[in-house]
Design an enzyme around this catalytic site. Structure first.
Site, PDB file in Angstrom:
ATOM      1  N   CYS A   7       0.845  -1.206   0.000  1.00 42.00           N
ATOM      2  CA  CYS A   7       0.000   0.000   0.000  1.00 42.00           C
ATOM      3  C   CYS A   7       0.876   1.250   0.000  1.00 42.00           C
ATOM      4  O   CYS A   7       0.561   2.251  -0.665  1.00 42.00           O
ATOM      5  CB  CYS A   7      -0.933   0.007   1.204  1.00 42.00           C
ATOM      6  SG  CYS A   7      -2.355  -1.096   1.064  1.00 42.00           S
ATOM      7  N   ASP A  30      10.313  -6.568  -8.906  1.00 41.51           N
ATOM      8  CA  ASP A  30      10.633  -7.146  -7.599  1.00 41.51           C
ATOM      9  C   ASP A  30      12.032  -6.692  -7.177  1.00 41.51           C
ATOM     10  O   ASP A  30      12.970  -6.671  -7.977  1.00 41.51           O
ATOM     11  CB  ASP A  30      10.574  -8.681  -7.664  1.00 41.51           C
ATOM     12  CG  ASP A  30      10.509  -9.311  -6.285  1.00 41.51           C
ATOM     13  OD1 ASP A  30       9.454  -9.879  -5.943  1.00 41.51           O
ATOM     14  OD2 ASP A  30      11.516  -9.236  -5.544  1.00 41.51           O
ATOM     15  N   ASN A  87       1.726 -16.652  -4.219  1.00 41.10           N
ATOM     16  CA  ASN A  87       1.920 -17.411  -2.985  1.00 41.10           C
ATOM     17  C   ASN A  87       0.852 -16.981  -1.983  1.00 41.10           C
ATOM     18  O   ASN A  87       0.604 -15.782  -1.813  1.00 41.10           O
ATOM     19  CB  ASN A  87       3.319 -17.152  -2.419  1.00 41.10           C
ATOM     20  CG  ASN A  87       4.409 -17.628  -3.355  1.00 41.10           C
ATOM     21  OD1 ASN A  87       4.297 -18.681  -3.972  1.00 41.10           O
ATOM     22  ND2 ASN A  87       5.473 -16.840  -3.492  1.00 41.10           N
ATOM     23  N   GLY A  93       5.003 -19.477   1.233  1.00 42.67           N
ATOM     24  CA  GLY A  93       6.068 -18.510   0.977  1.00 42.67           C
ATOM     25  C   GLY A  93       5.609 -17.069   0.853  1.00 42.67           C
ATOM     26  O   GLY A  93       6.391 -16.206   0.455  1.00 42.67           O
ATOM     27  N   HIS A 100      -0.545 -10.228  -4.440  1.00 37.14           N
ATOM     28  CA  HIS A 100       0.380  -9.923  -5.541  1.00 37.14           C
ATOM     29  C   HIS A 100       0.611 -11.165  -6.374  1.00 37.14           C
ATOM     30  O   HIS A 100       0.636 -12.282  -5.857  1.00 37.14           O
ATOM     31  CB  HIS A 100       1.720  -9.381  -5.020  1.00 37.14           C
ATOM     32  CG  HIS A 100       2.363 -10.203  -3.957  1.00 37.14           C
ATOM     33  ND1 HIS A 100       1.935 -10.190  -2.647  1.00 37.14           N
ATOM     34  CD2 HIS A 100       3.398 -11.081  -3.986  1.00 37.14           C
ATOM     35  CE1 HIS A 100       2.680 -11.009  -1.923  1.00 37.14           C
ATOM     36  NE2 HIS A 100       3.571 -11.587  -2.716  1.00 37.14           N
ATOM     37  N   HIS A 102       3.349 -12.726  -8.977  1.00 42.21           N
ATOM     38  CA  HIS A 102       4.686 -12.645  -9.545  1.00 42.21           C
ATOM     39  C   HIS A 102       4.588 -12.985 -11.033  1.00 42.21           C
ATOM     40  O   HIS A 102       3.949 -13.978 -11.400  1.00 42.21           O
ATOM     41  CB  HIS A 102       5.623 -13.675  -8.911  1.00 42.21           C
ATOM     42  CG  HIS A 102       5.815 -13.536  -7.441  1.00 42.21           C
ATOM     43  ND1 HIS A 102       6.961 -12.984  -6.876  1.00 42.21           N
ATOM     44  CD2 HIS A 102       5.029 -13.888  -6.392  1.00 42.21           C
ATOM     45  CE1 HIS A 102       6.868 -13.029  -5.555  1.00 42.21           C
ATOM     46  NE2 HIS A 102       5.711 -13.564  -5.236  1.00 42.21           N
TER      47      HIS A 102
END
Ligand code: 5GP
Ligand code: ZN
Length: 114
Positions: A7, A30, A87, A93, A100, A102
């Site tokens: 956020c 990332d 995840n 993990g 989110h 990946h």
């Protein structure tokens, strides 16, 4: 949420390398990449994980998937294959409790994942 890392990235209180942004979705690099291309795709509105997806509107959910597809195509990730991962929970993990996805690309991937 004031104390949520992602956020704070949405609010630009914490710097990130943004690759795409619209009203409902942010995509950024990332900080600790696990592949030559490693992006994080998040809804701007806070939900903890995929189990709370019904708290987002249908349009917001669509924008997440559509922006993943558009970004992967723009980067040519489909040519050699790419992976989209969310995840969910500490056991899988998840280290940041803001949904989110990946996007990982530009290397080979094993299956099943570890
Ligand atoms: P998870 O482990 O929850 O599936 O994924 C969280 C990801 O957020 C990790 O891959 C981690 O490297 C990334 N991350 C953690 N803190 C930051 C940050 O401050 N900025 C960026 N860009 N990524 C972060
Ligand atoms: Zn959040």
């Amino acid at each position: 949420m004031d104390d949520c890392l992602f956020c704070r990235i949405v609010k630009k209180e914490i710097k990130s390398e943004i690759v795409f942004e619209n009203d409902s979705v942010l995509i950024f690099k990332d900080i600790n990449p696990k592949a030559p291309v490693h992006l994080l795709v998040i809804p701007k509105r806070h939900i903890a994980d995929i189990t709370e997806i019904d708290s987002l509107s249908a349009a917001e959910s669509y924008e997440i998937l559509s922006s993943i597809s558009k970004t992967a195509l723009e980067l040519g990730l489909e040519k050699s294959g790419f992976r989209v991962v969310t995840n969910t929970g500490v056991g899988a993990g998840q280290s940041v409790a803001h949904l989110h996805f990946h996007i990982l690309g530009k290397r080979d991937f094993a299956w099943p994942p570890g």
